[in-house]
Write an enzyme that holds these catalytic residues in place. Sequence first.
Site, PDB file in Angstrom:
ATOM      1  N   LYS A  83       0.842  -1.201   0.000  1.00 53.97           N
ATOM      2  CA  LYS A  83       0.000   0.000   0.000  1.00 53.97           C
ATOM      3  C   LYS A  83       0.873   1.246   0.000  1.00 53.97           C
ATOM      4  O   LYS A  83       1.698   1.431   0.895  1.00 53.97           O
ATOM      5  CB  LYS A  83      -0.865   0.023   1.261  1.00 53.97           C
ATOM      6  CG  LYS A  83      -2.228  -0.603   1.091  1.00 53.97           C
ATOM      7  CD  LYS A  83      -2.910  -0.669   2.431  1.00 53.97           C
ATOM      8  CE  LYS A  83      -4.154   0.157   2.476  1.00 53.97           C
ATOM      9  NZ  LYS A  83      -4.865  -0.038   3.768  1.00 53.97           N
TER      10      LYS A  83
HETATM   11  C1  E4P Z   1      -8.387   0.587   3.758  1.00 48.94           C
HETATM   12  O1  E4P Z   1      -7.481  -0.022   3.242  1.00 48.94           O
HETATM   13  C2  E4P Z   1      -8.262   1.256   5.051  1.00 48.94           C
HETATM   14  O2  E4P Z   1      -7.515   0.454   5.916  1.00 48.94           O
HETATM   15  C3  E4P Z   1      -9.580   1.474   5.737  1.00 48.94           C
HETATM   16  O3  E4P Z   1     -10.673   1.046   4.986  1.00 48.94           O
HETATM   17  C4  E4P Z   1      -9.747   2.760   6.464  1.00 48.94           C
HETATM   18  O4  E4P Z   1     -11.004   2.794   7.077  1.00 48.94           O
HETATM   19  P1  E4P Z   1     -11.410   3.803   8.250  1.00 48.94           P
HETATM   20  O5  E4P Z   1     -11.829   5.078   7.631  1.00 48.94           O
HETATM   21  O6  E4P Z   1     -12.564   3.113   8.929  1.00 48.94           O
HETATM   22  O7  E4P Z   1     -10.210   3.939   9.123  1.00 48.94           O
END
Ligand code: E4P
Length: 214
Positions: A83
């Site tokens: 990522k």
């Molecule tokens: C995606 O890869 C992220 O880890 C995640 O969906 C973030 O979500 P949040 O806004 O609930 O922290």
Amino acid sequence: MELFLDTASLTEIRTMWDIGILDGVTTNPTLVSKEGRKFEDIIRDICALGVPSVSAEVVATDVNGMLAEGRRLRQIHSSVYVKCPMTPAGLTATKILAKEGTRVNMTLVFSANQALLAAKVGAAYVSPFIGRLDDQGQDGIELVRDIVTIYRNYRVPTKVLVASVRHPVHVLEAAKIGADIATMPYAVMEKLSAHPLTDIGLARFLKDWEKVPK
Ligand code: E4P
């Protein structure tokens, strides 16, 4: 649509994996910080379960740092997706990593133009964070609709991974639009299978079954 868990908890992942509905896992530094274990050990253990797609995030903010972390993460297991954040440095790192054959999940995406750029540099996944947009009064699902339309217009191979999912309606709407993947917390995935009429119906069937002569 593929269903991913957004968690670093091995217990949660194992439960959904054993049920047989899990296609992948996304993690982020916040989720990893809740586990009290080393990041790379967590990623290795998730991959060892057989999960075919496991996103692990870099924390460097410069290109060289992202490349070094990304290269190390992808060595952990062939299921790892690296990522990278949607920043100029993240775009450059994604372009280089993708050319090397690393699958990159471009994260922290909040606009369709950002998604266009993620596709341009060869990201395997683009992650629009819809819940965080909703939280501040913008329509996250509309963003997914725009990205899916744009990617279809240009036959872009980058998969749309709907992230920051808060409830089952987000999953439903993403599926109706034709997004490739939705990643969600354990509690949301649990709710996908639940319906009160299923519970009532099962209870009634089991009660009636008692009247059948044995
Ligand atoms: C995606 O890869 C992220 O880890 C995640 O969906 C973030 O979500 P949040 O806004 O609930 O922290």
